[in-house]
Design a protein around this motif. Structure first.
Motif, PDB file in Angstrom:
ATOM      1  N   LEU A   1       0.849  -1.195   0.000  1.00 37.33           N
ATOM      2  CA  LEU A   1       0.000   0.000   0.000  1.00 37.33           C
ATOM      3  C   LEU A   1       0.876   1.234   0.000  1.00 37.33           C
ATOM      4  O   LEU A   1       1.927   1.257   0.643  1.00 37.33           O
ATOM      5  CB  LEU A   1      -0.871   0.028   1.254  1.00 37.33           C
ATOM      6  CG  LEU A   1      -2.115  -0.867   1.295  1.00 37.33           C
ATOM      7  CD1 LEU A   1      -2.756  -0.769   2.679  1.00 37.33           C
ATOM      8  CD2 LEU A   1      -3.108  -0.468   0.225  1.00 37.33           C
ATOM      9  N   SER A   2       0.478   2.257  -0.708  1.00 42.18           N
ATOM     10  CA  SER A   2       1.214   3.521  -0.654  1.00 42.18           C
ATOM     11  C   SER A   2       1.134   4.066   0.777  1.00 42.18           C
ATOM     12  O   SER A   2       0.153   3.830   1.486  1.00 42.18           O
ATOM     13  CB  SER A   2       0.614   4.524  -1.634  1.00 42.18           C
ATOM     14  OG  SER A   2       0.689   3.992  -2.940  1.00 42.18           O
ATOM     15  N   LYS A   3       2.191   4.791   1.170  1.00 50.96           N
ATOM     16  CA  LYS A   3       2.311   5.256   2.571  1.00 50.96           C
ATOM     17  C   LYS A   3       1.101   6.040   3.056  1.00 50.96           C
ATOM     18  O   LYS A   3       0.675   5.918   4.187  1.00 50.96           O
ATOM     19  CB  LYS A   3       3.562   6.146   2.706  1.00 50.96           C
ATOM     20  CG  LYS A   3       4.850   5.368   2.833  1.00 50.96           C
ATOM     21  CD  LYS A   3       5.980   6.250   3.347  1.00 50.96           C
ATOM     22  CE  LYS A   3       6.333   7.365   2.374  1.00 50.96           C
ATOM     23  NZ  LYS A   3       7.076   6.861   1.182  1.00 50.96           N
ATOM     24  N   GLU A   4       0.552   6.860   2.153  1.00 52.25           N
ATOM     25  CA  GLU A   4      -0.511   7.772   2.589  1.00 52.25           C
ATOM     26  C   GLU A   4      -1.888   7.109   2.678  1.00 52.25           C
ATOM     27  O   GLU A   4      -2.868   7.757   3.004  1.00 52.25           O
ATOM     28  CB  GLU A   4      -0.569   8.996   1.664  1.00 52.25           C
ATOM     29  CG  GLU A   4      -0.782   8.701   0.196  1.00 52.25           C
ATOM     30  CD  GLU A   4       0.490   8.291  -0.563  1.00 52.25           C
ATOM     31  OE1 GLU A   4       1.511   8.006   0.087  1.00 52.25           O
ATOM     32  OE2 GLU A   4       0.434   8.235  -1.805  1.00 52.25           O
TER      33      GLU A   4
ATOM     34  N   THR B   1       0.882  -0.956  -5.047  1.00 47.79           N
ATOM     35  CA  THR B   1       1.481  -1.747  -6.112  1.00 47.79           C
ATOM     36  C   THR B   1       1.309  -3.224  -5.759  1.00 47.79           C
ATOM     37  O   THR B   1       1.250  -3.584  -4.581  1.00 47.79           O
ATOM     38  CB  THR B   1       2.976  -1.465  -6.318  1.00 47.79           C
ATOM     39  OG1 THR B   1       3.656  -1.668  -5.068  1.00 47.79           O
ATOM     40  CG2 THR B   1       3.228  -0.049  -6.803  1.00 47.79           C
ATOM     41  N   VAL B   2       1.195  -4.026  -6.787  1.00 51.79           N
ATOM     42  CA  VAL B   2       1.189  -5.475  -6.588  1.00 51.79           C
ATOM     43  C   VAL B   2       2.472  -5.981  -7.225  1.00 51.79           C
ATOM     44  O   VAL B   2       2.721  -5.749  -8.414  1.00 51.79           O
ATOM     45  CB  VAL B   2      -0.029  -6.148  -7.252  1.00 51.79           C
ATOM     46  CG1 VAL B   2       0.025  -7.657  -7.037  1.00 51.79           C
ATOM     47  CG2 VAL B   2      -1.325  -5.570  -6.712  1.00 51.79           C
TER      48      VAL B   2
ATOM     49  N   SER C   1       3.143  -3.848 -10.286  1.00 54.71           N
ATOM     50  CA  SER C   1       1.987  -3.511 -11.113  1.00 54.71           C
ATOM     51  C   SER C   1       1.247  -2.400 -10.365  1.00 54.71           C
ATOM     52  O   SER C   1       0.873  -2.570  -9.197  1.00 54.71           O
ATOM     53  CB  SER C   1       1.110  -4.745 -11.283  1.00 54.71           C
ATOM     54  OG  SER C   1      -0.121  -4.408 -11.867  1.00 54.71           O
ATOM     55  N   GLU C   2       1.071  -1.273 -11.018  1.00 52.67           N
ATOM     56  CA  GLU C   2       0.486  -0.104 -10.336  1.00 52.67           C
ATOM     57  C   GLU C   2      -1.014  -0.263 -10.115  1.00 52.67           C
ATOM     58  O   GLU C   2      -1.730  -0.754 -10.978  1.00 52.67           O
ATOM     59  CB  GLU C   2       0.705   1.154 -11.180  1.00 52.67           C
ATOM     60  CG  GLU C   2       2.151   1.583 -11.244  1.00 52.67           C
ATOM     61  CD  GLU C   2       2.321   2.921 -11.960  1.00 52.67           C
ATOM     62  OE1 GLU C   2       1.358   3.356 -12.630  1.00 52.67           O
ATOM     63  OE2 GLU C   2       3.399   3.516 -11.830  1.00 52.67           O
ATOM     64  N   VAL C   3      -1.455   0.184  -8.948  1.00 52.27           N
ATOM     65  CA  VAL C   3      -2.893   0.268  -8.681  1.00 52.27           C
ATOM     66  C   VAL C   3      -3.210   1.746  -8.517  1.00 52.27           C
ATOM     67  O   VAL C   3      -2.633   2.419  -7.658  1.00 52.27           O
ATOM     68  CB  VAL C   3      -3.283  -0.483  -7.393  1.00 52.27           C
ATOM     69  CG1 VAL C   3      -4.792  -0.398  -7.172  1.00 52.27           C
ATOM     70  CG2 VAL C   3      -2.831  -1.933  -7.454  1.00 52.27           C
TER      71      VAL C   3
END
Lengths: 463, 171
Positions: free
Chosen positions: B107-110, B125-126, B133-135
């Motif tokens: 998960l992105s930090k924010e 990202t996965v 792979s960007e989410v």
């Protein structure tokens, strides 16, 4: 040791592999695309993982998605089934690089047996007869005539750079060869930019006969009898049976033993199939190898009693061959019919849509490997195989009689299928006589076969 | 039941057996929202088998509904469906942000409950064999609930978190 298998395929074979895993006491995870979320393998599985969208390139053909799914679900092996990535050496190598077991031949073996020409040369060296031909390209007409004299007429001229039947001409005698040589060379030059021609013995009426083999990691190679897959349409097999009607007992025994010996000595491992053409002279000529479990493997399972998928997994785990050649005694006759969602009355157009009603055939000596259920939506994205009906009888006649009964029991509504085509086939004199050759469908015609299909008692007029 | 809970923050309230309520909401909510938009009513209450569901429009929603109600003749359903947020129910609709691949999630930090996310923002990202792979957020909104955490294995299409979209009015 293999403990947990990712099944990287779909349809009936995903279900077949799942059953083998359960029988062996292995955990299994079914990998599926978004289009297969309601597939029977997913519904039956203890665990399933969605690996991508419907497009096979992003799911069943995506090596990263499949290997990532295996790692994410804690699997230690991947079963690729047939088709998709099953014979892809780069995939097998990537699987091994992630410390997972590829259930099939290893990458170097897939690589070694990838080229048809090289495989023919290799297996010829190990004693398998191949179709006699010129030793490579023939330089000119006189060289072609010399080669043809050695091979024996009729011969077929083939473009060295060609494929798919283009640039081929048959010559019955020397005069015809002289006439066709320059035409063929010109056509090859025009079509492929390369006028090189080679010669092969032409086999007019052929049976397609294949040998199921298995080799353990020590090189112990066994054969499991043959399958006759002569009934084809555009190189797609429709019916397979064992034993073949094209082989005499003496030829069979010699050819099966040679096939097993050659493939073991040539370094092949795991299960595989050697394909042969049997010409009018009754002699089998090796043409190619399939490095995977095949669609028609149940035919062999039914006559030998050996679970080939379980054997494949066992051998992939490094175990020695769990049986001897003597223990494999094929018995009786088995026939398989590939029931597909194709419309035989309409040039075998593939169908998609919801299965509105479904009744599978059953009873003794009847096996139906299928992923169908009533309400299942056949997706338009993949191959059209709906199920494989495999029927056993003590004799070919008995197997045919039981097949008629089983096909009548089978009901699939909602999409057109090949069921009625097979009912018609079972009335066809060419099929009943055992004289099925690879050209039978062209000779007899689909329409004639369909017309011979008995009408169902419940059918509406004109249906 | 789940559907009822998702909507509980909105101006939907209900009483009665949870199962009955869930069924009632599933069956009626889209119709009720359309009806509110068409009629300009402030509140609709439905009772069935002892379960009651109440849907209340906000005043803004009512006005919008009224203004969209006029040209809707002959194509009432379509117009209502196209009407932006006629009631607070659809204004607070939640969107699942889903995994774009099968692999391990970061998960992105924010990203935490309550965080505001812009449409198109990189939210996770996965990792697929070392390649991310960007989410990206398909909608703007506030993170309402986390369904997966960093390090989790996720399958393609799996819900990572829920975004509560910010109503049109706040634009």
């Amino acid at each position: 040791m293999i403990k947990r298998v990712l099944i990287a395929n779909r349809g009936e074979i995903a279900l077949r592999i799942l059953r083998a895993c359960r029988q062996l006491g292995l955990e299994a995870v079914v990998a599926y695309s978004e289009a297969d979320a309601d597939s029977r393998a997913v519904l039956v599985a203890d665990e399933a993982v969605c690996i991508g969208p419907a497009d096979a390139k992003q799911s069943y053909l995506s090596a990263p998605a499949i290997i990532s799914a295996a790692l994410a679900t804690g699997c230690d092996a991947i079963h690729p089934g047939y088709g998709f990535l099953s014979e892809n050496a780069a995939f097998a190598e990537a699987v091994a690089a992630h410390k997972l077991t590829f259930i099939g031949p290893s990458a170097p073996i897939l690589e070694k047996f990838h080229s048809k020409a090289a495989t023919r040369a290799l297996l010829a060296k190990h004693g398998l007869p191949t179709i006699p031909g010129s030793d490579g390209v023939v330089a000119d007409e006189s060289a072609a005539l010399d080669a043809a004299k050695k091979i024996g007429y009729p011969v077929i001229l083939k473009a060295s750079a060609g494929g798919g039947g283009r640039g081929m001409r048959v010559a019955q005698d020397a005069a015809e060869l002289s006439k066709n040589f320059s035409i063929c060379a010109q056509e090859a030059q025009a079509a492929f930019g390369d006028g090189s021609i080679y010669l092969e013995k032409y086999l007019s009426a052929t049976h397609h006969v294949e040998v199921q083999i298995a080799v353990d990691s020590e090189g112990t190679a066994l054969h499991f009898g043959e399958r006759d897959c002569s009934l084809q349409r555009r190189h797609q097999k429709l019916v397979e049976e064992s034993p073949s009607t094209a082989l005499t007992p003496r030829v069979r025994e010699d050819f099966l033993a040679r096939a097993a010996k050659a493939i073991g000595a040539a370094g092949y491992r795991n299960v595989g199939t050697l394909e042969f053409l049997v010409g009018p002279d009754g002699k089998p000529y090796f043409i190619e190898i399939n490095c995977r479990i095949q669609v028609e493997h149940p035919v062999t399972e039914v006559v030998t009693g050996v679970d080939l998928v379980a054997l494949q997994i066992t051998l992939a785990s490094g175990a020695r061959m769990p049986m001897t050649q003597r223990e494999i005694q094929p018995r009786g006759h088995a026939i398989e019919f590939r029931i597909t969602a194709e419309d035989p009355a309409n040039n075998f157009q593939p169908q998609a849509g919801e299965i509105s009603a479904y009744r599978s055939p059953s009873g003794p000596w009847v096996r139906f490997d299928s992923h169908l259920y009533a309400g299942y939506e056949v997706p338009p994205y993949y191959d059209s195989l709906l199920g494989k009906l495999i029927v056993w009888g003590a004799t070919r006649e008995e197997a045919i009689a039981r097949s008629r009964a089983a096909l009548r029991e089978l009901e699939i509504d909602g999409v057109a299928t090949t069921r009625d085509f097979f009912l018609g086939l079972l009335e066809s004199p060419s099929f009943l006589s055992g004289g099925v050759t690879t050209s039978m469908l062209d000779d007899v015609g689909t329409a004639a076969i369909l017309a011979a299909a008995p009408r169902r008692s419940g059918d509406q007029a004109g249906a | 039941m789940a559907k009822f809970r998702d909507l509980a923050n909105a101006n939907v309230s209900g009483e009665g057996n949870a199962e009955e309520l869930g069924a009632l909401i599933d069956a009626l909510l889209p119709v009720l929202v359309d009806r509110l938009a068409e009629t300009g009513l402030g509140e609709i209450e439905v009772e069935r088998n002892g379960a009651t569901v109440r849907v209340r429009s906000e005043s803004l929603g009512v006005q919008q509904a009224a203004s969209f109600g006029a040209p809707a003749q002959g194509a009432a359903g379509q117009a209502a469906a196209a009407a932006p947020a006629p009631s607070s129910v659809s204004a607070a609709r939640k969107h699942a942000v889903r995994a774009t691949a099968v692999g391990f999630l970061t998960l992105s930090k924010e990203i935490h409950v309550g965080a505001k996310v812009a449409k198109g923002a990189l939210v996770a990202t996965v990792e697929v064999l070392g390649i991310p792979s960007e989410v990206r957020a398909t909608h703007g909104g506030i993170v309402a609930a986390l369904k997966s955490a960093t390090g989790d294995p996720v399958e393609y299409g799996q819900e990572i978190f829920l975004l509560e979209s910010i109503g049109e009015g706040s634009k």
